[in-house]
Design an enzyme around this catalytic site. Structure first.
Site, PDB file in Angstrom:
ATOM      1  N   SER A   1       4.730 -17.341  -7.960  1.00  0.00           N
ATOM      2  CA  SER A   1       5.609 -18.489  -8.166  1.00  0.00           C
ATOM      3  C   SER A   1       6.328 -18.748  -6.863  1.00  0.00           C
ATOM      4  O   SER A   1       6.746 -17.800  -6.194  1.00  0.00           O
ATOM      5  CB  SER A   1       6.653 -18.219  -9.254  1.00  0.00           C
ATOM      6  OG  SER A   1       6.090 -18.341 -10.519  1.00  0.00           O
TER       7      SER A   1
ATOM      8  N   GLU B   1      13.444 -33.961   1.362  1.00  0.00           N
ATOM      9  CA  GLU B   1      13.124 -35.036   0.433  1.00  0.00           C
ATOM     10  C   GLU B   1      12.932 -34.550  -0.999  1.00  0.00           C
ATOM     11  O   GLU B   1      12.579 -35.315  -1.872  1.00  0.00           O
ATOM     12  CB  GLU B   1      11.858 -35.768   0.898  1.00  0.00           C
ATOM     13  CG  GLU B   1      11.960 -36.369   2.265  1.00  0.00           C
ATOM     14  CD  GLU B   1      11.775 -35.381   3.413  1.00  0.00           C
ATOM     15  OE1 GLU B   1      11.960 -35.791   4.579  1.00  0.00           O
ATOM     16  OE2 GLU B   1      11.438 -34.198   3.175  1.00  0.00           O
ATOM     17  N   SER B   2      13.117 -33.299  -1.304  1.00  0.00           N
ATOM     18  CA  SER B   2      13.111 -32.666  -2.627  1.00  0.00           C
ATOM     19  C   SER B   2      12.361 -31.346  -2.610  1.00  0.00           C
ATOM     20  O   SER B   2      12.822 -30.409  -1.986  1.00  0.00           O
ATOM     21  CB  SER B   2      12.639 -33.580  -3.745  1.00  0.00           C
ATOM     22  OG  SER B   2      13.059 -33.009  -4.983  1.00  0.00           O
TER      23      SER B   2
ATOM     24  N   HIS C   1       3.198 -22.397  -9.633  1.00  0.00           N
ATOM     25  CA  HIS C   1       3.107 -21.178 -10.443  1.00  0.00           C
ATOM     26  C   HIS C   1       1.623 -20.978 -10.709  1.00  0.00           C
ATOM     27  O   HIS C   1       0.937 -21.924 -11.130  1.00  0.00           O
ATOM     28  CB  HIS C   1       3.883 -21.306 -11.753  1.00  0.00           C
ATOM     29  CG  HIS C   1       3.987 -19.999 -12.478  1.00  0.00           C
ATOM     30  ND1 HIS C   1       4.916 -19.038 -12.143  1.00  0.00           N
ATOM     31  CD2 HIS C   1       3.249 -19.486 -13.481  1.00  0.00           C
ATOM     32  CE1 HIS C   1       4.762 -17.994 -12.937  1.00  0.00           C
ATOM     33  NE2 HIS C   1       3.757 -18.243 -13.766  1.00  0.00           N
TER      34      HIS C   1
ATOM     35  N   CYS D   1      11.128 -37.989  -2.164  1.00  0.00           N
ATOM     36  CA  CYS D   1      11.816 -39.269  -2.229  1.00  0.00           C
ATOM     37  C   CYS D   1      11.492 -40.096  -0.984  1.00  0.00           C
ATOM     38  O   CYS D   1      10.819 -39.630  -0.066  1.00  0.00           O
ATOM     39  CB  CYS D   1      13.327 -39.074  -2.377  1.00  0.00           C
ATOM     40  SG  CYS D   1      14.110 -38.270  -0.982  1.00  0.00           S
TER      41      CYS D   1
END
Length: 150
Positions: free
Chosen positions: A90, A97-98, A103, A118
Site C-alpha cells: 500500500s 495537485e493531490s 493497494h 487538480c
C-alpha cells in the site's frame, strides 16, 4: 495517544509549501479547471489493474507511480509505501495537485489505484505508464469530477 501513532507516519514540516501556489505573475493560482463548459477542482480516476505483475516490490511500485505522476504534469511532494507480509503493498504519492495511491493483491494479480489531480494535470497520461510498469491483462477505469461547480 502517542502509542497509537505509527512510527512510519509522517508529517511534513509545518511551513506551507510554495509548490504550485502562484502563477507566473505572482498571483495565487486557481487550480480549478474547465472542460466542456463544466468547472471543477480536478479529475479523480479509479484504476483497477487485473492480471498485473510486479505488485510486491515497493521500490518498483514507487518508481512506476513517480513516472506516472510526472507524466500527468504533477509535482511530487512526498511518497510512502508499506510492504505487507507475506505480500502486498500500500502506498501513496502526495502531490501538490493531490495524490496517487495504490493497494496491491499480488496473490490475485490485482492492484487498485486512485489518481486525483487538480488543475491542468491530466491523469489519463498516467495510464500508459501503469500499463508499461505492471503489464496488466485488463484495465478498468472510472472517472469522477471532484469539486463540481457547474
Amino acid at each position: 495517544m502517542d502509542a497509537l501513532v505509527s512510527p512510519l507516519g509522517m508529517v511534513s514540516d509545518c511551513s506551507p509549501s510554495e509548490a504550485q501556489s502562484v502563477n507566473n505573475h505572482g498571483e495565487p493560482k486557481d487550480h480549478f479547471v474547465e472542460r466542456d463548459g463544466v468547472r471543477f477542482a480536478g479529475t479523480h480516476l479509479i484504476v483497477d489493474l487485473w492480471g498485473a505483475t510486479n505488485l510486491n516490490d515497493p521500490a518498483h511500485i514507487d518508481s512506476v507511480l513517480r513516472e506516472a505522476a510526472i507524466e500527468t504534469g504533477a509535482t511530487i511532494l512526498h511518497g510512502h509505501f508499506h510492504h505487507f507480509s507475506p505480500e502486498g503493498v500500500s502506498g501513496v504519492l502526495v502531490l501538490a495537485e493531490s495524490h496517487i495511491s495504490i493497494h496491491t493483491w499480488p496473490e490475485r494479480a490485482y492492484a487498485a489505484l486512485d489518481i486525483f489531480v487538480c488543475g491542468i494535470c491530466n491523469p489519463y497520461k498516467a495510464v500508459p505508464i501503469l500499463k508499461k510498469g505492471f503489464e496488466p491483462e485488463r484495465v478498468q477505469l472510472a472517472e469522477h469530477k471532484r469539486g463540481l461547480i457547474g
